[in-house]
Write a protein that holds these residues in place. Sequence first.
Motif, PDB file in Angstrom:
ATOM      1  N   SER A 145     -84.003  85.679   7.511  1.00 52.32           N
ATOM      2  CA  SER A 145     -83.342  86.707   8.363  1.00 52.32           C
ATOM      3  C   SER A 145     -83.971  87.978   8.093  1.00 52.32           C
ATOM      4  CB  SER A 145     -81.961  86.779   8.371  1.00 52.32           C
ATOM      5  OG  SER A 145     -81.556  87.739   9.185  1.00 52.32           O
ATOM      6  N   LEU A 146     -84.046  88.432   6.760  1.00 52.37           N
ATOM      7  CA  LEU A 146     -84.429  89.675   6.271  1.00 52.37           C
ATOM      8  C   LEU A 146     -85.976  89.865   6.498  1.00 52.37           C
ATOM      9  CD1 LEU A 146     -84.116  92.353   4.844  1.00 52.37           C
ATOM     10  CD2 LEU A 146     -84.199  91.444   2.601  1.00 52.37           C
ATOM     11  N   LEU A 147     -86.789  88.817   6.248  1.00 47.96           N
ATOM     12  CA  LEU A 147     -88.249  89.004   6.637  1.00 47.96           C
ATOM     13  C   LEU A 147     -88.375  89.093   8.157  1.00 47.96           C
ATOM     14  CD1 LEU A 147     -89.495  86.016   4.380  1.00 47.96           C
ATOM     15  CD2 LEU A 147     -90.127  88.549   3.976  1.00 47.96           C
ATOM     16  N   GLU A 148     -87.676  88.257   8.860  1.00 52.23           N
ATOM     17  CA  GLU A 148     -87.687  88.385  10.485  1.00 52.23           C
ATOM     18  C   GLU A 148     -87.469  90.004  10.914  1.00 52.23           C
ATOM     19  OE1 GLU A 148     -88.514  87.530  14.222  1.00 52.23           O
ATOM     20  OE2 GLU A 148     -88.963  86.122  12.428  1.00 52.23           O
ATOM     21  N   ASP A 149     -86.339  90.337  10.354  1.00 56.52           N
ATOM     22  CA  ASP A 149     -85.971  91.705  10.637  1.00 56.52           C
ATOM     23  C   ASP A 149     -87.053  92.846  10.339  1.00 56.52           C
ATOM     24  OD1 ASP A 149     -83.563  91.191  11.692  1.00 56.52           O
ATOM     25  OD2 ASP A 149     -82.506  91.276   9.889  1.00 56.52           O
ATOM     26  N   ARG A 150     -87.755  92.719   9.101  1.00 56.44           N
ATOM     27  CA  ARG A 150     -88.811  93.482   8.804  1.00 56.44           C
ATOM     28  C   ARG A 150     -89.949  93.423   9.898  1.00 56.44           C
ATOM     29  NH1 ARG A 150     -88.265  92.442   2.363  1.00 56.44           N
ATOM     30  NH2 ARG A 150     -86.419  93.769   1.961  1.00 56.44           N
ATOM     31  N   ARG A 151     -90.246  92.104  10.037  1.00 58.11           N
ATOM     32  CA  ARG A 151     -91.401  91.967  11.280  1.00 58.11           C
ATOM     33  C   ARG A 151     -91.125  92.971  12.323  1.00 58.11           C
ATOM     34  NH1 ARG A 151     -90.771  86.919  12.033  1.00 58.11           N
ATOM     35  NH2 ARG A 151     -91.658  85.980  10.210  1.00 58.11           N
ATOM     36  N   SER A 152     -90.022  92.707  12.782  1.00 53.04           N
ATOM     37  CA  SER A 152     -89.587  93.653  14.040  1.00 53.04           C
ATOM     38  C   SER A 152     -89.419  94.812  13.617  1.00 53.04           C
ATOM     39  CB  SER A 152     -88.520  92.993  14.712  1.00 53.04           C
ATOM     40  OG  SER A 152     -87.351  92.967  13.924  1.00 53.04           O
ATOM     41  N   LYS A 153     -89.674  95.424  12.495  1.00 54.03           N
ATOM     42  CA  LYS A 153     -89.432  96.853  11.958  1.00 54.03           C
ATOM     43  C   LYS A 153     -88.129  97.018  12.199  1.00 54.03           C
ATOM     44  CE  LYS A 153     -94.176  97.976  13.266  1.00 54.03           C
ATOM     45  NZ  LYS A 153     -94.846  97.773  11.854  1.00 54.03           N
ATOM     46  N   SER A 154     -86.826  96.490  11.745  1.00 56.24           N
ATOM     47  CA  SER A 154     -85.703  97.053  12.135  1.00 56.24           C
ATOM     48  C   SER A 154     -84.800  96.259  10.851  1.00 56.24           C
ATOM     49  CB  SER A 154     -84.973  96.874  13.219  1.00 56.24           C
ATOM     50  OG  SER A 154     -85.143  95.335  13.737  1.00 56.24           O
ATOM     51  N   PHE A 203     -87.837  83.732  -5.456  1.00 60.31           N
ATOM     52  CA  PHE A 203     -88.173  84.295  -4.008  1.00 60.31           C
ATOM     53  C   PHE A 203     -87.500  85.269  -3.345  1.00 60.31           C
ATOM     54  CE2 PHE A 203     -87.777  83.465   0.798  1.00 60.31           C
ATOM     55  CZ  PHE A 203     -89.125  83.507   1.097  1.00 60.31           C
ATOM     56  N   CYS A 204     -86.117  85.084  -3.432  1.00 57.57           N
ATOM     57  CA  CYS A 204     -84.917  86.085  -2.961  1.00 57.57           C
ATOM     58  C   CYS A 204     -85.301  87.500  -3.522  1.00 57.57           C
ATOM     59  CB  CYS A 204     -83.503  85.541  -3.016  1.00 57.57           C
ATOM     60  SG  CYS A 204     -83.233  84.036  -2.223  1.00 57.57           S
ATOM     61  N   GLN A 205     -85.426  87.557  -4.835  1.00 60.54           N
ATOM     62  CA  GLN A 205     -85.584  88.765  -5.342  1.00 60.54           C
ATOM     63  C   GLN A 205     -86.855  89.669  -4.874  1.00 60.54           C
ATOM     64  OE1 GLN A 205     -85.896  88.184  -9.759  1.00 60.54           O
ATOM     65  NE2 GLN A 205     -83.783  89.162  -9.866  1.00 60.54           N
ATOM     66  N   ARG A 206     -88.031  88.555  -4.727  1.00 58.04           N
ATOM     67  CA  ARG A 206     -89.136  89.163  -3.991  1.00 58.04           C
ATOM     68  C   ARG A 206     -88.791  89.698  -2.705  1.00 58.04           C
ATOM     69  NH1 ARG A 206     -94.209  85.201  -4.640  1.00 58.04           N
ATOM     70  NH2 ARG A 206     -94.942  86.988  -3.662  1.00 58.04           N
ATOM     71  N   VAL A 207     -88.220  88.961  -1.805  1.00 55.56           N
ATOM     72  CA  VAL A 207     -87.827  89.602  -0.580  1.00 55.56           C
ATOM     73  C   VAL A 207     -87.137  90.704  -0.673  1.00 55.56           C
ATOM     74  CG1 VAL A 207     -86.632  88.931   1.815  1.00 55.56           C
ATOM     75  CG2 VAL A 207     -87.982  87.123   0.425  1.00 55.56           C
TER      76      VAL A 207
END
Length: 350
Positions: A311-320, A264-268
């Motif tokens: 956290s990385l997924l959340e940041d990507r959702r907010s485009k930063s 999962f972490c690799q895919r993220v």
Amino acid sequence: MSAPKYLRDRLQSVDSLRHPLGMEPSQLHRLARSASRMYFVAKTVLKDDGTERTLYDTRQPLKTVLHRINAHFLRQVVYPEYLTGGVPGKDYTDSVKIHVGARTVVKEDISKFYPSVSFDVVRDIWGRFFGFADEVAELLAMLTTRDGHLEQGAPTSGYLANLALWDVESKLITKLDSIGVTRYSRHVDDITLSSAEHLSSQRIDWVVRAVSAALATKGLLVHTGKHEVMQADGQIKILKLVGNAKPSLPPKERSRVRALVHNFCQRVDAGGSQEELEQLLPRVRGQAYKVKRFHLRSGGQLVERVAQAASLLEDRRSKSPPRISHIGSHLDDSDWLSEHPPVGGAPWEL
């Protein structure tokens, strides 16, 4: 060992149900006559043996009445230590803890448990265990069964399943104790018995016959295909947990969860599908916390890796998106990592 106890008022008329169930007696009688038609299949679950388990739910107004039966009666019962399934404040680990350190463990399973708990057994619970008048027991049995038996998933069924053996289970435990089988637990339909001594095959046969005889008094049968005997010189596995020294996850299960988190972490990290990863996140997080519950250090590391991925997924959702190192490559398990290197090579090559 003590039996279940009910220490509240013994209801002697249907009128006494007016306040706890929130309906007039005439309404309760009408509802009881139509109760079976208010059950419906909520879902089916595939069991480990490949068969399906059918779970039921109930429609209104029956559902509300069943929840009130739980609140006013079934949750007021004092359940003994040996009952661990569906009892507030307990779960399957409590059953495993009872048998930690045993030399011999015997497991039995009640065949088709819920549909085998008949209307007569349920009426007996309401009448003899709770001490309610015959008319009250009859009405409550009609409300809490479907077509003459319990259905798994209905609000009251778990509690009534625990009480199905209310007058024979403590006697069985006393009988088992007399031959050195001093520990007993039941998690819904899973019965586990154990001894601090090594049990001979003759004593084990006697134990199985005693359990079968107790179940037969309620019209229940042992599932012969699930009989299992385990000794302390091998792995003792109870309710999918290892129970030799303390409740813990089997190594194979821990490896499976590590691989799940790692992948999962690799895919993220590789920028996989945001939608798919966000849908997968709750399951991966839940599995990581499951490991942490039994293995604090290694499980804590998995939980932290999943938190970084979230956290990385959340940041990507907010485009930063932040610039971080490859989160899937820091699991503290060098042997496992050497066998499952991250995409692009081992961590020291990134």
